[in-house]
Design an enzyme around this catalytic site. Sequence first.
Site, PDB file in Angstrom:
ATOM      1  N   ASP A 121      26.579 -23.610 -77.929  1.00 58.71           N
ATOM      2  CA  ASP A 121      27.566 -24.667 -77.676  1.00 58.71           C
ATOM      3  C   ASP A 121      28.535 -24.311 -76.565  1.00 58.71           C
ATOM      4  OD1 ASP A 121      26.640 -26.485 -79.461  1.00 58.71           O
ATOM      5  OD2 ASP A 121      27.885 -25.770 -81.117  1.00 58.71           O
ATOM      6  N   HIS A 144      24.202  -4.568 -53.944  1.00 60.73           N
ATOM      7  CA  HIS A 144      24.661  -5.638 -54.829  1.00 60.73           C
ATOM      8  C   HIS A 144      24.999  -5.129 -56.226  1.00 60.73           C
ATOM      9  CE1 HIS A 144      22.784  -8.882 -52.045  1.00 60.73           C
ATOM     10  NE2 HIS A 144      23.996  -8.551 -51.687  1.00 60.73           N
ATOM     11  N   ASP A 177      34.272  -4.478 -53.665  1.00 61.83           N
ATOM     12  CA  ASP A 177      34.053  -5.706 -52.889  1.00 61.83           C
ATOM     13  C   ASP A 177      34.389  -6.847 -53.833  1.00 61.83           C
ATOM     14  OD1 ASP A 177      33.112  -7.920 -51.509  1.00 61.83           O
ATOM     15  OD2 ASP A 177      31.235  -6.966 -50.877  1.00 61.83           O
ATOM     16  N   ASP A 230      37.254 -12.632 -49.600  1.00 56.67           N
ATOM     17  CA  ASP A 230      36.160 -11.655 -49.701  1.00 56.67           C
ATOM     18  C   ASP A 230      36.609 -10.371 -49.009  1.00 56.67           C
ATOM     19  OD1 ASP A 230      33.760 -10.317 -49.784  1.00 56.67           O
ATOM     20  OD2 ASP A 230      32.641 -11.777 -48.589  1.00 56.67           O
ATOM     21  N   HIS A 277      22.692  -4.209 -43.341  1.00 53.80           N
ATOM     22  CA  HIS A 277      23.071  -5.618 -43.528  1.00 53.80           C
ATOM     23  C   HIS A 277      23.804  -6.138 -42.289  1.00 53.80           C
ATOM     24  CE1 HIS A 277      27.293  -4.542 -44.414  1.00 53.80           C
ATOM     25  NE2 HIS A 277      26.858  -3.627 -45.260  1.00 53.80           N
ATOM     26  N   HIS A 290      29.614 -13.079 -42.427  1.00 51.44           N
ATOM     27  CA  HIS A 290      29.086 -14.390 -42.821  1.00 51.44           C
ATOM     28  C   HIS A 290      30.233 -15.378 -42.776  1.00 51.44           C
ATOM     29  CE1 HIS A 290      31.000 -13.608 -46.756  1.00 51.44           C
ATOM     30  NE2 HIS A 290      30.487 -12.390 -46.673  1.00 51.44           N
ATOM     31  N   HIS A 342      29.537 -17.260 -49.260  1.00 54.02           N
ATOM     32  CA  HIS A 342      28.652 -17.289 -48.089  1.00 54.02           C
ATOM     33  C   HIS A 342      28.629 -18.765 -47.688  1.00 54.02           C
ATOM     34  CE1 HIS A 342      26.369 -13.276 -48.962  1.00 54.02           C
ATOM     35  NE2 HIS A 342      27.660 -13.126 -48.805  1.00 54.02           N
ATOM     36  N   GLU A 348      32.447  -6.988 -41.765  1.00 55.70           N
ATOM     37  CA  GLU A 348      32.233  -6.017 -42.835  1.00 55.70           C
ATOM     38  C   GLU A 348      31.156  -4.981 -42.537  1.00 55.70           C
ATOM     39  OE1 GLU A 348      30.335  -7.689 -46.382  1.00 55.70           O
ATOM     40  OE2 GLU A 348      30.516  -9.685 -45.515  1.00 55.70           O
ATOM     41  N   TYR A 376      25.806   3.679 -45.528  1.00 53.01           N
ATOM     42  CA  TYR A 376      25.322   4.020 -46.871  1.00 53.01           C
ATOM     43  C   TYR A 376      24.315   5.153 -46.725  1.00 53.01           C
ATOM     44  CZ  TYR A 376      27.152  -0.688 -47.005  1.00 53.01           C
ATOM     45  OH  TYR A 376      27.957  -1.777 -46.827  1.00 53.01           O
ATOM     46  N   ARG A 395      32.144   0.598 -47.069  1.00 52.26           N
ATOM     47  CA  ARG A 395      32.188  -0.692 -46.361  1.00 52.26           C
ATOM     48  C   ARG A 395      33.647  -1.088 -46.258  1.00 52.26           C
ATOM     49  NH1 ARG A 395      28.748  -3.136 -49.071  1.00 52.26           N
ATOM     50  NH2 ARG A 395      29.922  -4.369 -50.580  1.00 52.26           N
ATOM     51  N   GLU A 397      35.774  -4.574 -45.289  1.00 52.65           N
ATOM     52  CA  GLU A 397      35.564  -6.008 -45.054  1.00 52.65           C
ATOM     53  C   GLU A 397      36.894  -6.752 -45.032  1.00 52.65           C
ATOM     54  OE1 GLU A 397      33.370  -8.052 -48.166  1.00 52.65           O
ATOM     55  OE2 GLU A 397      32.938  -9.723 -46.810  1.00 52.65           O
TER      56      GLU A 397
HETATM   57 MG    MG Z   1      32.267  -9.057 -49.750  1.00 46.10          MG
HETATM   58 ZN    ZN Z   2      31.298 -10.611 -47.513  1.00 42.35          ZN
END
Ligand code: MG
Ligand code: ZN
Length: 468
Positions: free
Chosen positions: A43, A250, A267, A278, A361, A365, A372, A415, A419, A436, A438
């Site tokens: 529910d 991710h 992140d 972001d 990467h 973006h 995104h 960003e 790695y 990273r 960003e």
């Molecule tokens: Mg990000």
């Molecule tokens: Zn981003």
Amino acid sequence: MAGMDIQAPHTLYAQRRARLAAQLGPGGIAIVPTAPERPRNRDSDYLYRFDSYFYYLTGFTEPNAWLILCADGHSTLLCQPKDLEREIWDGIRLGPAAAPDALGVDEAHSVAELGQRLPRLLENRQTVWFPFAIHPGLSAQVDGWLQQVRARVRYGAQCPEQQRDLCGPLDEMRLIKDGFEVATMRRAAQISAGAHIRAMRRSAAMLRAGEDLREYHLDAELLHEFRQHGSQYPAYGSIVAGGANACVLHYRADAAPIRDGDLVLIDAGCELDGYASDITRTFPANGRFSGPQRTLYELVLAAQEASVAATRPGARFTDPHEAAVRVLAQGMLDTGLLDANKVGTLDDVIAQRAYFQFYMHRTGHWLGLDVHDCGSYVEPSEIGTVSERRDPLSGEVIKDRPSRILREGMVLTLEPGIYVRPAPGVPEAFWHIGIRIEDDAVVSASGCELITRGVPVAPDAIEALMRG
Ligand code: MG
Ligand code: ZN
């Protein structure tokens, strides 16, 4: 939306609808549903999030709603009817009677009348516009309505002959943010910056106290700060990655322990009144960078600075990426991550994509209602200019089209990262380091403005922040 501090004036949405209507062509009609509610278990639904296109055109946040817009500018909203019993359980509904005043639409009706009203609205139109490949079942629904129009041809009804993707014109509109959108994104960015600061401080404080620090402790700090300042929810699943987890692109905030000497990569950004922020920061869990951590951190920061310098009106979307890659690749040679005897010169490293081992990467973006965000990465006027090349790593043929030319009011992330997974020939001092950085950049008249610098990025400033 409940809890919004600043409501966009409904004239803003009316202006957007008018701009879209003007692009529908003679006899055009657009159909824009909002997002469905999605069950999580028996529910209980997932926290509701409206469809971004629908919200962009209405500012309306209730589920079960449709906007129908005609080329002459006439707008019809179909929404949930007032229903005392349902409202006791699910909350107040605006209802069709109040909608025209509240939202500035020309007319509104109960969504229960959708199936009966749509065939009539589609009669004698030439083109039906709706977002393609976004709402499962929508094109079949449109087909059903068109069948009903066709059944009335003998009464003189004309059936539309064209279906077109509404994402085309809407994506172009959403790509350039107006003043209200930038103001909202600025506030979202400020809240997120505060959240990153809070997580940094908690990390150092827990380790100083000898406590068992876990990734979820820092995730809790982020959520606290987001909600404390009125953000409705995170704009995407927060990444809180301790140590080697930072090399999983991710990764999500989980339960892994964060140890003294680890780096932490966060992140995370809040969504505020529909707009995403972001931010990524990477910091030493205990508040002090080790030598190898600082070396790579300063490299990523230099790459980001190069990408910031390359972001201005008239530049291409890919320019910041290329600028960052150049700095990173040179740094990989300088630090011994890449062996010049094996990979050759800087230009070889870039041409052969040898840097891909440590940077796999893109550098950014679009950012907006979606994290995104929509918007083509190809310059529309040059879409037919195609050059082919073979990817040096996968061997696949890639068709390159000229990258988007940046314009004032576009918002993108910058960003770069690095790695380092253990591998033969990779200096051990750098193993398992993932970094990273960003920030969110608004393209301005002369360059770009970073709206996320409420959280420091210089290594000394991060260390100072985590001391106190
Ligand atoms: Mg990000
Ligand atoms: Zn981003």
